[in-house]
Design an enzyme around this catalytic site. Structure first.
Site: not given
Lengths: 209, 259
Positions: B11, B130
């Site tokens: 990330d 997701d």
């Protein structure tokens, strides 16, 4: 200077970066005279065969590639570049350059691997080679080395003399082709870590014989 | 035969990784280019970067990160987070990424998948999913629903339907993240992963939940995943990519063993 042939078929910057990283002078170019003046030629490509051949012809690059092949200059085809050097592709039923007799074929549907899992198309990921003939470009390459593939069609030369190495994805298919000063790989050496860089380096030192 | 891939995920916020890796000499490195080199040397098969930069202006920094990574590693990597338009896709690919992943933007505007595939090829369009587990219903027959905005917003889309639709639109790969499993380190969502992987013809990368090597083995075998995304498990040094691969190889899962 190494010419990386640009015929609008995908992003060539990763090939350029890998060749520069190895310390060779190279240029991305779609200009026929640059290609004919280069010491060696890398012919990459991502995309569909029909459009690729059409763009090559419009840019006048098909003739230059044929001439340079006949004159003995070292040429490396990559991915789509390993398919459209053949006579024809099942993709778009395209007529191609015909530098090596044969056809680019689509992987048959409903294949499975030895673990009986469904084979997915595109063939995407790391796979190893089964080397059938030694070739200067595969120097120091072994069966444990793996290369990064992304493709739904594979090159199928007419004669076994042009198959340097195969790989396996549901079926055994030609992964490295060769004909005198022309060598072509279905995988992406520029994205295949150290074995890929080694192959590129071998090509950049090869005299085409 | 294809090797199963092990893919570290990083990330990135404002050009820095949010979680550094702690090396043995205890120096923490938050530079994404250095981390990419580290994982490349360790035998990662591919890398995934998620740009979680909040502001649009600062997102340009990510392009410099992508360029830096591309100059230093020679394996494929993808970039996700904040990709909303063909222009965003083009910028990331030209900077040197092999693939982009689209997530919320594809749900809001599915044509980004077909337009992206047409312009740049299916091989570079990854659908990020997701997913949350929900009770079975007529609207969500698989029992798995697509969520966006970090799992806060339910979309009413069935995950299996969406995966098939994205494949039809031209996505070349799916990165499947279970919001329920993410961060738990209790293992991947095996049922979800097998359900999606067996019902699409494109590769599936499993994401969310890896806490030990057993979890990775399970998702690549029972879960039928083509690749496993790993984050904390490798960032915090409990296991290395090499440990993961030698374990898998001992148990006859084909992995790339030389790099």
């Amino acid at each position: 200077m190494i010419a990386i042939v640009d015929y609008k078929a995908g992003n060539l910057t990763s090939v350029e970066r890998a060749v520069r990283y190895l310390g060779y002078d190279c240029r991305i170019t779609g200009i026929p005279v640059d290609v004919s003046l280069a010491d060696r030629i890398i012919f990459p490509g991502v995309g569909a065969a029909g459009k690729a051949v059409k763009d090559l012809k419009e840019l006048g690059l098909d003739q230059v590639l044929k001439e340079q092949f006949e004159q003995g200059k070292p040429i490396l085809g990559i991915c789509l570049g390993a398919q459209i050097i053949l006579e024809r592709s099942e993709e778009d039923e395209a007529f191609c350059l015909g530098l090596i007799p044969g056809v680019a074929k689509r992987f048959p549907p409903d294949l499975s691997n030895p673990a009986l899992e469904k084979i997915k198309i595109p063939h995407m990921g790391w796979n190893s080679l089964h080397i059938l003939q030694p070739h200067p470009v595969l120097r120091d390459t072994g069966t444990e080395d793996e290369f990064y593939f992304v493709h739904s069609y594979y090159p199928s030369p007419a004669g076994p003399e042009h198959i340097i190495a195969t790989s396996r994805h549901g079926i055994e298919f030609p992964a490295v082709l060769g004909s005198s000063n022309l060598v072509a790989v279905q995988f992406h050496p520029e994205k295949s870590g150290r074995p890929g860089l080694k192959l590129l380096d071998n090509f950049c030192r090869w005299d085409g014989r | 035969m294809l090797s199963k891939r092990i893919i570290p995920c990083l990330d990135v916020r404002d050009g820095k990784t949010t979680k550094g890796i702690r090396f043995q000499n205890n120096i923490e490195i938050g530079d994404p280019v250095e981390m990419a080199r580290y994982y490349y040397e360790q035998g990662a098969d591919e890398l995934v970067f998620y740009d979680i930069t909040a502001s649009n202006e600062r997102r340009k920094i990510m392009i410099d990160v992508v360029r830096g990574v591309a100059e230093n590693i020679f394996i494929p990597f993808s970039v996700g987070g904040g990709i909303r338009s063909l222009e965003d896709i083009r910028a990331v690919l030209l900077a040197g990424a092999e693939k982009v992943s689209v997530n919320s933007a594809a749900i809001r505007n599915p044509s980004i998948i077909s337009d992206g595939a047409k312009a740049f090829g299916s091989q570079c369009i990854v659908l990020g999913m997701d997913v949350k587990s929900v009770p079975l219903s007529a609207r969500i027959p698989s029992g798995y629903e697509m969520v966006i905005d970090g799992g806060r917003v339910f979309t009413g889309l069935d995950a299996l339907d969406w995966a098939k639709e994205a494949e039809r639109l031209g996505a070349g790969e799916i990165c499947l993240n279970s919001i329920d499993a993410d961060g738990t380190q209790k293992g991947y969502e095996l049922n979800l992963t097998a359900l999606i992987s067996e019902n699409v013809g494109i590769p599936v990368i499993a994401s969310g939940g890896a806490g030990n090597i057993e979890h990775i083995y399970d998702v690549l075998t029972k879960g039928k995943a083509d690749a496993a995304l790993v984050a904390s498990i490798v960032h915090y040094g409990s296991v290395s990519i090499k440990d993961i691969k030698s374990n898998l190889q001992d148990r006859h899962v084909k992995v790339r063993s030389r790099w």
